[in-house]
Design an enzyme around this catalytic site. Structure first.
Site, short mmCIF file in Angstrom:
data_model
loop_
_atom_site.label_atom_id
_atom_site.label_comp_id
_atom_site.label_asym_id
_atom_site.label_seq_id
_atom_site.Cartn_x
_atom_site.Cartn_y
_atom_site.Cartn_z
N ARG A 289 65.54 14.00 -12.18
CA ARG A 289 65.23 15.40 -11.95
C ARG A 289 65.29 16.31 -13.16
O ARG A 289 64.84 17.45 -13.09
CB ARG A 289 66.15 15.95 -10.85
N ASP B 86 67.05 2.53 -6.10
CA ASP B 86 68.44 2.95 -5.94
C ASP B 86 69.30 1.76 -5.60
O ASP B 86 68.84 0.82 -4.95
CB ASP B 86 68.57 4.02 -4.85
N TYR C 214 80.05 3.18 -0.44
CA TYR C 214 79.12 4.08 0.28
C TYR C 214 78.94 3.66 1.73
O TYR C 214 78.85 4.49 2.63
CB TYR C 214 77.77 4.11 -0.43
O1 CP3 Z 1 66.46 6.17 -14.06
C1 CP3 Z 1 67.22 5.37 -13.52
O2 CP3 Z 1 68.39 5.18 -13.92
C2 CP3 Z 1 66.71 4.48 -12.42
C3 CP3 Z 1 66.93 4.92 -11.09
C4 CP3 Z 1 68.33 5.02 -10.47
C5 CP3 Z 1 68.59 5.95 -9.44
N1 CP3 Z 1 69.85 5.71 -8.97
C6 CP3 Z 1 67.66 6.95 -8.94
C7 CP3 Z 1 68.14 8.08 -8.13
C8 CP3 Z 1 69.49 4.27 -10.66
C9 CP3 Z 1 69.77 3.19 -11.68
C10 CP3 Z 1 70.45 4.72 -9.69
C11 CP3 Z 1 71.78 4.12 -9.55
C12 CP3 Z 1 72.71 4.69 -8.58
N2 CP3 Z 1 72.44 5.25 -7.35
C13 CP3 Z 1 74.12 4.68 -8.74
C14 CP3 Z 1 74.86 4.05 -9.90
C15 CP3 Z 1 74.82 4.91 -11.10
C16 CP3 Z 1 75.73 6.10 -11.05
O3 CP3 Z 1 75.21 7.21 -11.05
O4 CP3 Z 1 76.93 5.88 -11.02
C17 CP3 Z 1 74.68 5.29 -7.61
C18 CP3 Z 1 76.16 5.52 -7.37
C19 CP3 Z 1 73.62 5.64 -6.73
C20 CP3 Z 1 73.72 6.24 -5.38
C21 CP3 Z 1 73.01 7.53 -5.29
N3 CP3 Z 1 71.63 7.69 -5.32
C22 CP3 Z 1 73.59 8.81 -5.16
C23 CP3 Z 1 75.07 9.09 -5.09
C24 CP3 Z 1 72.52 9.72 -5.11
C25 CP3 Z 1 72.61 11.21 -4.87
C26 CP3 Z 1 73.23 11.91 -6.03
C27 CP3 Z 1 72.17 12.58 -6.84
O5 CP3 Z 1 72.16 12.37 -8.07
O6 CP3 Z 1 71.41 13.32 -6.25
C28 CP3 Z 1 71.32 9.01 -5.26
C29 CP3 Z 1 69.95 9.57 -5.30
C30 CP3 Z 1 69.14 9.27 -6.51
N4 CP3 Z 1 68.98 8.02 -7.05
C31 CP3 Z 1 68.36 10.18 -7.26
C32 CP3 Z 1 67.74 9.46 -8.28
C33 CP3 Z 1 66.79 9.96 -9.32
C34 CP3 Z 1 68.18 11.66 -6.95
C35 CP3 Z 1 67.19 11.72 -5.81
C36 CP3 Z 1 66.18 12.84 -5.89
O7 CP3 Z 1 65.17 12.72 -6.59
O8 CP3 Z 1 66.38 13.81 -5.16
#
Ligand code: CP3
Length: 352
Positions: free
Chosen positions: A27, A72, A152
């Site tokens: 984002r 994800d 989770y």
């Molecule tokens: O660019 C990259 O790194 C590849 C894509 C990626 C995403 N999530 C996309 C995403 C990767 C590698 C992840 C890993 C992930 N997802 C982790 C481990 C890394 C870390 O941050 O510790 C975890 C714990 C998650 C679980 C998760 N997914 C959460 C807690 C959330 C919501 C929090 C937030 O940032 O909004 C997500 C959603 C998510 N995954 C988004 C993205 C870009 C945001 C979604 C959106 O576009 O609205």
């Protein structure tokens, strides 16, 4: 082909250090937000052409040396029947959390090819699109550790302190281990599928390792991680060579003596400890990845450049893939991310 990332991950000599950023597709980029304005998060994950588009955005717009495909870590839990939803502003949630051993049976052992095939198609689509770049870069695949995925799943979503998970771990450790074993089996198939589809390295995220002390991390998180890495080790990727394996843990300075022994090439560390200190504990056997404080990218560019130069000095004692210590903040100005990447590429040249 720019294969600096793969060579550094294997501990080979490189002309300069490679750099990429955790959560680099996301984002903070207006171009990502424009795609998300049209489709929700899970639809984006399930549409290979869109995955290819957003996965390449940081390569094209920020200049990173590796791509990570867009997906994800929680997707395999959805395939297991937990009912994953992303509610705007609230992050992930599960319709069917699993909180006690009697509830493990509510999960299904999925046909990974059928239920997660959309991820493998997306990986292949990203590889095709990368091949058309003027300078192709390697593609990283990824998953969560069973412990972090269980966090989770048990809680039903994100949480401050994951009290339900921790309660289960003390009330019925063997029951929780059964859940972790089930997630481990699915994860192995899921990650093997990514490699078969073209992922050239695999990173496991243990975001919630820091909930555990050393003894409990060895008990609850380490067994699944070791099983996954041992299953993937030596599995030839599409290029015929074994894919480098990367382990990331957050808040895990107290775990380093255990991480040193993991069967993986690369340890990715958070921002809380200087790399020179980490190196002293883990020794010369691991490539280190990290670890600029992601919040530092919110500060002014000259300060980012100064901190990047310092990070390069900290990491100079061995193989080093430059990254952030955790995911990039969504409020990061893209210019600041570019300044970080450019500084690494300019300042880390090694004499021939
Ligand atoms: O660019 C990259 O790194 C590849 C894509 C990626 C995403 N999530 C996309 C995403 C990767 C590698 C992840 C890993 C992930 N997802 C982790 C481990 C890394 C870390 O941050 O510790 C975890 C714990 C998650 C679980 C998760 N997914 C959460 C807690 C959330 C919501 C929090 C937030 O940032 O909004 C997500 C959603 C998510 N995954 C988004 C993205 C870009 C945001 C979604 C959106 O576009 O609205």
């Amino acid at each position: 082909m720019n294969d600096l990332f793969l060579r550094e991950a294997r501990g080979e000599a490189t002309e300069r250090r490679p750099v990429w950023m955790m959560r680099q597709a996301g984002r903070y980029l207006a171009e990502y937000r424009a795609v998300r304005a049209k489709v929700d998060f899970l639809t984006l994950c399930r549409t290979p052409e869109l995955v290819a588009e957003v996965s390449l955005q940081p390569v094209r717009l920020v200049g990173v040396d590796a791509a990570i495909f867009f997906a994800d870590i929680l997707l395999p839990l959805d395939a297991m029947g937990a009912g994953l939803r992303f509610v705007k502003g609230d992050g992930p949630s599960f319709e069917h959390p699993v909180r006690r051993r009697e509830e493990i049976g509510n999960l299904r052992t999925p046909d990974v090819g059928a239920s997660l095939g959309y991820v493998f198609e997306a990986v292949a689509a990203v590889r095709r699109e990368i091949a058309d770049l003027p300078e192709p870069v390697p593609l990283i695949g990824f998953g969560g550790t069973p412990w972090t995925l269980a966090a989770y799943l048990v809680e039903g979503g994100g949480s401050q302190g994951f009290p339900r998970l921790l309660e289960w771990s003390y009330r019925d450790p063997e029951g929780l281990s059964r859940l972790l074993d089930l997630i481990t089996e699915v994860s192995i198939e899921y990650l093997e599928g990514q490699i078969e589809a073209g992922a050239q390295a695999i990173q496991l995220f243990d975001t919630w390792a820091g909930l555990l002390d050393l003894e409990r991390w060895r008990r609850f998180s380490m067994p699944g991680v070791v099983r996954i890495f041992e299953a993937l080790a030596g599995r030839p990727g599409k290029g015929g060579r074994g894919v480098p394996l990367i382990f990331f843990a957050k808040g895990a300075g107290h775990l380093l003596e255990a991480l040193r022994d993991l069967p993986c090439q690369v340890l990715s560390v958070d921002w809380r400890q200087p790399l020179s200190e980490v190196r002293k504990i883990v020794g010369p056997g691991k490539v280190l990845q990290g670890n600029l404080d992601p919040a530092a990218l919110l500060g002014p560019i000259p300060e980012i450049e100064r901190l990047t130069a310092r990070l390069l000095e900290e990491g100079a004692g061995g193989s080093h893939i430059v990254n952030l210590g955790h995911g990039i903040f969504k409020t990061t100005p893209p210019d600041h991310a570019r300044a970080f990447v450019a500084a690494v590429q300019r300042l880390s040249a090694r004499p021939a």
